[in-house]
Design a protein around this motif. Structure first.
Motif, PDB file in Angstrom:
ATOM      1  N   ASP A 397      -3.337  -2.558   1.022  1.00 61.77           N
ATOM      2  CA  ASP A 397      -3.785  -2.650   2.430  1.00 61.77           C
ATOM      3  C   ASP A 397      -2.757  -3.400   2.994  1.00 61.77           C
ATOM      4  O   ASP A 397      -2.182  -4.513   2.764  1.00 61.77           O
ATOM      5  CB  ASP A 397      -5.121  -3.389   2.482  1.00 61.77           C
ATOM      6  CG  ASP A 397      -6.192  -2.439   2.120  1.00 61.77           C
ATOM      7  OD1 ASP A 397      -5.898  -1.233   2.104  1.00 61.77           O
ATOM      8  OD2 ASP A 397      -7.424  -2.867   1.918  1.00 61.77           O
ATOM      9  N   GLU A 426      -5.434  10.174  10.833  1.00 54.90           N
ATOM     10  CA  GLU A 426      -6.114  10.749   9.782  1.00 54.90           C
ATOM     11  C   GLU A 426      -6.429   9.690   8.840  1.00 54.90           C
ATOM     12  O   GLU A 426      -7.648   9.965   8.248  1.00 54.90           O
ATOM     13  CB  GLU A 426      -5.425  11.855   9.051  1.00 54.90           C
ATOM     14  CG  GLU A 426      -6.054  12.362   7.866  1.00 54.90           C
ATOM     15  CD  GLU A 426      -5.120  13.406   7.377  1.00 54.90           C
ATOM     16  OE1 GLU A 426      -5.690  14.134   6.499  1.00 54.90           O
ATOM     17  OE2 GLU A 426      -3.752  13.684   7.736  1.00 54.90           O
ATOM     18  N   GLY A 427      -5.884   8.665   8.755  1.00 56.54           N
ATOM     19  CA  GLY A 427      -6.233   7.606   7.748  1.00 56.54           C
ATOM     20  C   GLY A 427      -5.425   6.035   8.443  1.00 56.54           C
ATOM     21  O   GLY A 427      -4.582   6.248   9.280  1.00 56.54           O
ATOM     22  N   SER A 450      -1.824   0.403   6.881  1.00 54.47           N
ATOM     23  CA  SER A 450      -2.702   0.933   5.477  1.00 54.47           C
ATOM     24  C   SER A 450      -3.865   0.401   5.385  1.00 54.47           C
ATOM     25  O   SER A 450      -3.905  -0.953   5.316  1.00 54.47           O
ATOM     26  CB  SER A 450      -1.632   0.969   4.413  1.00 54.47           C
ATOM     27  OG  SER A 450      -1.418  -0.259   4.047  1.00 54.47           O
ATOM     28  N   GLN A 451      -5.152   1.158   5.221  1.00 52.23           N
ATOM     29  CA  GLN A 451      -6.296   0.379   4.933  1.00 52.23           C
ATOM     30  C   GLN A 451      -7.391   1.591   4.843  1.00 52.23           C
ATOM     31  O   GLN A 451      -7.057   2.743   5.615  1.00 52.23           O
ATOM     32  CB  GLN A 451      -6.534  -0.703   6.000  1.00 52.23           C
ATOM     33  CG  GLN A 451      -6.944   0.073   7.390  1.00 52.23           C
ATOM     34  CD  GLN A 451      -7.508  -1.080   8.209  1.00 52.23           C
ATOM     35  OE1 GLN A 451      -6.631  -1.989   8.266  1.00 52.23           O
ATOM     36  NE2 GLN A 451      -8.577  -0.945   8.784  1.00 52.23           N
ATOM     37  N   GLY A 452      -8.352   1.068   4.200  1.00 47.38           N
ATOM     38  CA  GLY A 452      -9.597   2.130   4.314  1.00 47.38           C
ATOM     39  C   GLY A 452      -9.390   3.526   3.969  1.00 47.38           C
ATOM     40  O   GLY A 452      -8.781   3.834   2.811  1.00 47.38           O
ATOM     41  N   THR A 453      -9.595   4.404   4.855  1.00 48.36           N
ATOM     42  CA  THR A 453      -9.444   6.000   4.391  1.00 48.36           C
ATOM     43  C   THR A 453      -7.913   6.236   4.064  1.00 48.36           C
ATOM     44  O   THR A 453      -7.134   6.151   5.061  1.00 48.36           O
ATOM     45  CB  THR A 453     -10.114   6.955   5.859  1.00 48.36           C
ATOM     46  OG1 THR A 453     -11.199   6.356   5.773  1.00 48.36           O
ATOM     47  CG2 THR A 453      -9.863   8.327   5.408  1.00 48.36           C
ATOM     48  N   ARG A 454      -7.768   6.885   3.087  1.00 48.64           N
ATOM     49  CA  ARG A 454      -6.450   7.421   2.593  1.00 48.64           C
ATOM     50  C   ARG A 454      -6.489   8.976   2.130  1.00 48.64           C
ATOM     51  O   ARG A 454      -7.336   9.270   1.453  1.00 48.64           O
ATOM     52  CB  ARG A 454      -5.933   6.583   1.512  1.00 48.64           C
ATOM     53  CG  ARG A 454      -5.605   5.128   2.036  1.00 48.64           C
ATOM     54  CD  ARG A 454      -5.189   4.377   0.670  1.00 48.64           C
ATOM     55  NE  ARG A 454      -4.628   3.028   0.989  1.00 48.64           N
ATOM     56  CZ  ARG A 454      -5.220   1.809   1.288  1.00 48.64           C
ATOM     57  NH1 ARG A 454      -6.796   1.877   1.221  1.00 48.64           N
ATOM     58  NH2 ARG A 454      -4.750   1.004   1.521  1.00 48.64           N
ATOM     59  N   PRO A 455      -5.944   9.864   2.744  1.00 46.30           N
ATOM     60  CA  PRO A 455      -6.085  11.308   2.336  1.00 46.30           C
ATOM     61  C   PRO A 455      -5.469  11.482   0.934  1.00 46.30           C
ATOM     62  O   PRO A 455      -4.674  10.618   0.375  1.00 46.30           O
ATOM     63  CB  PRO A 455      -5.127  11.995   3.175  1.00 46.30           C
ATOM     64  CG  PRO A 455      -5.084  10.888   4.527  1.00 46.30           C
ATOM     65  CD  PRO A 455      -4.913   9.570   4.080  1.00 46.30           C
ATOM     66  N   SER A 456      -6.245  12.391   0.206  1.00 45.47           N
ATOM     67  CA  SER A 456      -5.754  12.567  -1.161  1.00 45.47           C
ATOM     68  C   SER A 456      -4.538  12.900  -1.265  1.00 45.47           C
ATOM     69  O   SER A 456      -4.040  12.424  -2.397  1.00 45.47           O
ATOM     70  CB  SER A 456      -7.020  13.486  -1.756  1.00 45.47           C
ATOM     71  OG  SER A 456      -6.510  14.839  -0.966  1.00 45.47           O
ATOM     72  N   VAL A 460      -0.587  11.132   6.290  1.00 45.18           N
ATOM     73  CA  VAL A 460      -1.638  10.629   7.306  1.00 45.18           C
ATOM     74  C   VAL A 460      -0.972  11.076   8.548  1.00 45.18           C
ATOM     75  O   VAL A 460       0.304  10.775   8.690  1.00 45.18           O
ATOM     76  CB  VAL A 460      -1.557   9.190   7.206  1.00 45.18           C
ATOM     77  CG1 VAL A 460      -2.608   8.594   8.373  1.00 45.18           C
ATOM     78  CG2 VAL A 460      -2.248   8.556   6.071  1.00 45.18           C
ATOM     79  N   ASP A 497      -4.696  18.097  10.862  1.00 37.57           N
ATOM     80  CA  ASP A 497      -4.218  17.137   9.473  1.00 37.57           C
ATOM     81  C   ASP A 497      -3.855  17.920   8.295  1.00 37.57           C
ATOM     82  O   ASP A 497      -3.111  17.211   7.400  1.00 37.57           O
ATOM     83  CB  ASP A 497      -5.712  16.539   9.118  1.00 37.57           C
ATOM     84  CG  ASP A 497      -6.242  15.741  10.076  1.00 37.57           C
ATOM     85  OD1 ASP A 497      -5.521  15.151  10.957  1.00 37.57           O
ATOM     86  OD2 ASP A 497      -7.434  15.502  10.117  1.00 37.57           O
TER      87      ASP A 497
END
Length: 671
Positions: A397, A426-427, A450-456, A460, A497
């Motif tokens: 993060d 998106e993230g 960078s934090q929280g939601t992260r695309p697989s 982003v 996305d």
């Protein structure tokens, strides 16, 4: 015994008498008469005779005026004090020191010491005058002299009369004075009708500006002099009263007409703002252009008339009021400045305002270029960029990089300062959620964190959007859209996305800008210019030229801290060619490793040397690709390996170290 005493006394008297004196003949004895027992007694009632006083030295003290008349009044011109000294025989006593003294607050003496010698006539003279021109009152003069053993002291009371001071009419010379000119000012002081010879302070003043010096002392002719300099701009073109005053005298005054200063230059001050926008724009559509009139010393001149005109009146720009293109007249204010409004028209152009005056020898002045720009951003002139396309945010993060949106209008001019650009992601987190243009840069930036939601897949998508206008083909060059001209009809903006350049139902559109796509007409989607973020939702264009969301999209990789290090050609092979080969380094999602990661190549085999010209992951973005083995993603970092004196079965290690210090190393066997 008795007979002997009498004889002795008789002989003594005889002896004295024979020496002279008495009335007898020389040598005739004179016998004393002695009272005998039968002599008569003296008469006690007879008067005692008065003894005659012995003669003594004397002195006489008098004051005499300029007419040699005796006086007790001390006036401005002064008087002489005279002490006449005589001895006991009434003869003049010369060369005797006389000491004069008096009250210094009332009168002054010359010499100031008060010490004077008598002359051959026994006269000692000293001058005495009032202590000041306005002093009045009375005093006592004392004169002291020693003659023989006698000390003589004489006193005389006197009256001091104040002088009748008067200031004569002030002399200012010629009645007019040029701006910045100098003039000598004089005033004569008289006392009892005669110019004073003693110094008299005269105080000068002026209704505007100030004489120098303010206080001047009269000279031997009774004249006090000062200088008036016309250097105060507020005094120009006015009548200045100059006055003089002295104690005990009524003040006098005179007038000088100060001429107006002459203009020598017109200066362009500035334009605020320096860029304005078309009348239909969201930006400022009016500017104030300012000029300053100055004299030869650079001082501002008020109440000067300037003529202001457009250098290019056919540009559609208005001067002073909307619709006016004719020259206008303006008068300078107290700071010497005039300001005129310039209004934008419908055509982007450069504007100059010319300022001139009817005064001789003053050249016109032109303003710097004022830009009239279209103002609203258009899609074709908008771009987005990242500080780093891959950051170490897959599992860490707080890693950030910048996202910058650059804008321009359809003429390639800056959009107005204060234009707001919004962002969605998106993230991670976009901070702040929007930015505004400033400083005329026509761009602004935010950070993606960078934090929280992260695309697989670690990729982003970030979308930037703002209200702008749709591009059009300006057939007649008037910079105004007219019916029939071709335009780009933009559909609703959305964040793609999955990066397939196609709107999918799970990709929600951003909120519409005011006035965009109000009438939804089922038409074909506008042509896609293939640039990321240009696309809009199909069948969501209104078929009308106007305001729409300008949009751009970027993708930032939240890279993992561990890496894939692969043979570039075969990908899954554990071997490298002993004559040299190439590896590719990607993160665990087969995207680029974080920008700034360092790369090292080595061989621990004896005699074998391994090196590479690539030592870190650069910030250059590679397109997404599909490989034969099905590993999709950014191409990663290609690392060519140069081998020297290496043979089969030698070992070569490739290591990558991320900005956080995470290390991934893979050893290959040479074949």
């Amino acid at each position: 015994m008795l007979i002997k005493l009498v004889l002795t006394a008789t002989l003594a008297v005889f002896a004295l008498s024979s020496c002279g004196g008495g009335g007898g003949a020389f040598g005739s004895p004179t016998l004393p008469v002695t009272a005998g027992p039968n002599s008569p007694s003296p008469d006690p009632t007879a008067p005692t005779p008065t003894p005659t006083p012995a003669p003594a030295p004397s002195a006489e003290l008098v004051l005499r005026d300029s007419s040699d008349q005796q006086t007790t009044s001390v006036a401005l011109g002064g008087v002489s004090a005279r002490l006449t000294v005589r001895d006991a025989a009434s003869q003049p006593v010369a060369n005797k020191l006389v000491t004069f003294a008096t009250n210094a607050a009332v009168a002054v003496m010359t010499p100031a010491s008060g010490l004077v010698l008598t002359d051959a006539n026994g006269v000692a003279v000293i001058q005495i005058a009032p202590a000041g021109l306005t002093v009045e009152g009375a005093g006592t003069l004392t004169a002291t002299v020693a003659v023989g053993t006698a000390t003589i002291s004489k006193t005389l009371d006197y009256q001091v009369a104040p002088a009748n001071l008067r200031l004569q009419a002030l002399s200012v010379g010629e009645p007019t004075l040029a701006a910045y000119g100098n003039r000598s000012i004089t005033a004569t002081v008289t006392a009892n009708g005669v110019p004073v010879t003693r110094p008299v302070p005269v105080v000068f003043s002026a209704s505007c500006g100030a004489p120098n010096p303010l206080t001047a002392t009269t000279n031997a002719a009774g004249v006090a002099t000062t200088t008036y300099s016309a250097t105060t701009p507020t005094c120009f073109n006015t009548n200045v009263t100059i006055s003089a005053a002295a104690a005990g005298s009524a003040p006098v005054s005179g007038q000088l007409a100060i001429q107006a200063a002459k203009a020598t230059n017109i200066q362009f001050v500035g334009s605020a703002p320096r860029t304005i926008y078309l009348s239909t724009s969201t930006g400022a559509t009016q500017a104030l252009v300012s000029f300053k009139v100055i004299d030869n010393l650079g001082a501002p001149l008020s109440n000067k008339t300037l003529q202001l005109a457009l250098a290019n009146p056919g540009s559609g720009v208005s001067l002073d009021r909307i619709g006016n293109t004719a020259a206008v007249s303006k008068t300078t204010d107290a700071a010497g400045i005039v300001a005129v409004a310039v209004f934008a028209g419908s055509i982007p152009t450069s504007v100059q305002v010319i300022a001139s005056t009817t005064e001789p020898d003053v050249a016109p002045s032109a303003s710097n270029v004022l830009t009239v720009a279209s103002g609203r951003a258009v899609q074709a002139a908008t771009s987005i960029s990242l500080g780093a396309f891959a950051i170490e945010g897959g599992s860490i993060d707080g890693t950030t990089t910048s996202v910058t949106i650059a804008l321009a209008d359809r003429q390639g001019n800056p959009v107005p300062d204060g234009t707001q650009v919004n962002f969605t992601t998106e993230g991670g987190l976009v901070v702040p959620a929007f930015c505004t243009t400033a400083g005329g840069t026509s761009s602004c930036s935010v950070n993606i964190r960078s934090q929280g939601t992260r695309p697989s897949d670690g990729r982003v998508s970030i979308l930037a959007y703002l209200p702008g206008e749709e591009d059009f083909v300006d057939s007649n060059g008037n910079n105004v859209y007219e019916s029939g001209e071709q335009f780009t009809d933009l559909g609703d903006a959305y964040r793609d996305d999955n990066e397939n350049n196609v709107y999918d139902t799970n990709e929600a559109p951003v909120p519409r800008a005011s006035g965009a796509c109000q009438s939804v007409i089922p038409t074909a989607q506008s042509p896609d210019n293939v640039l990321a973020g240009d696309h809009g939702r199909p069948n969501f264009c209104d078929g009308v030229w106007g305001i729409s969301e300008i949009r751009r999209q970027a993708v930032v990789v939240f890279s993992t801290s561990s890496a894939h290090i692969l043979n570039f050609a075969t990908r899954l092979s554990d071997n490298l060619d002993k004559d040299g080969d190439t590896v590719i380094i990607m993160d665990r999602n087969f995207n680029s490793m974080p920008v700034g990661s360092s790369i090292a190549v080595r061989s621990d085999s004896t005699g074998c040397t391994a090196a590479s010209s690539v030592d870190k992951v650069s910030k250059i973005s590679f397109p997404k690709e599909a490989s034969a083995d099905g590993l999709n993603g950014y191409a990663g970092t290609i690392v060519p390996i140069k081998l020297t004196n290496c043979v089969a079965d030698n070992l070569v290690a490739v290591r990558i170290t991320t900005p956080s210090g995470a290390v991934t190393e893979r050893t290959f066997i040479l074949k």
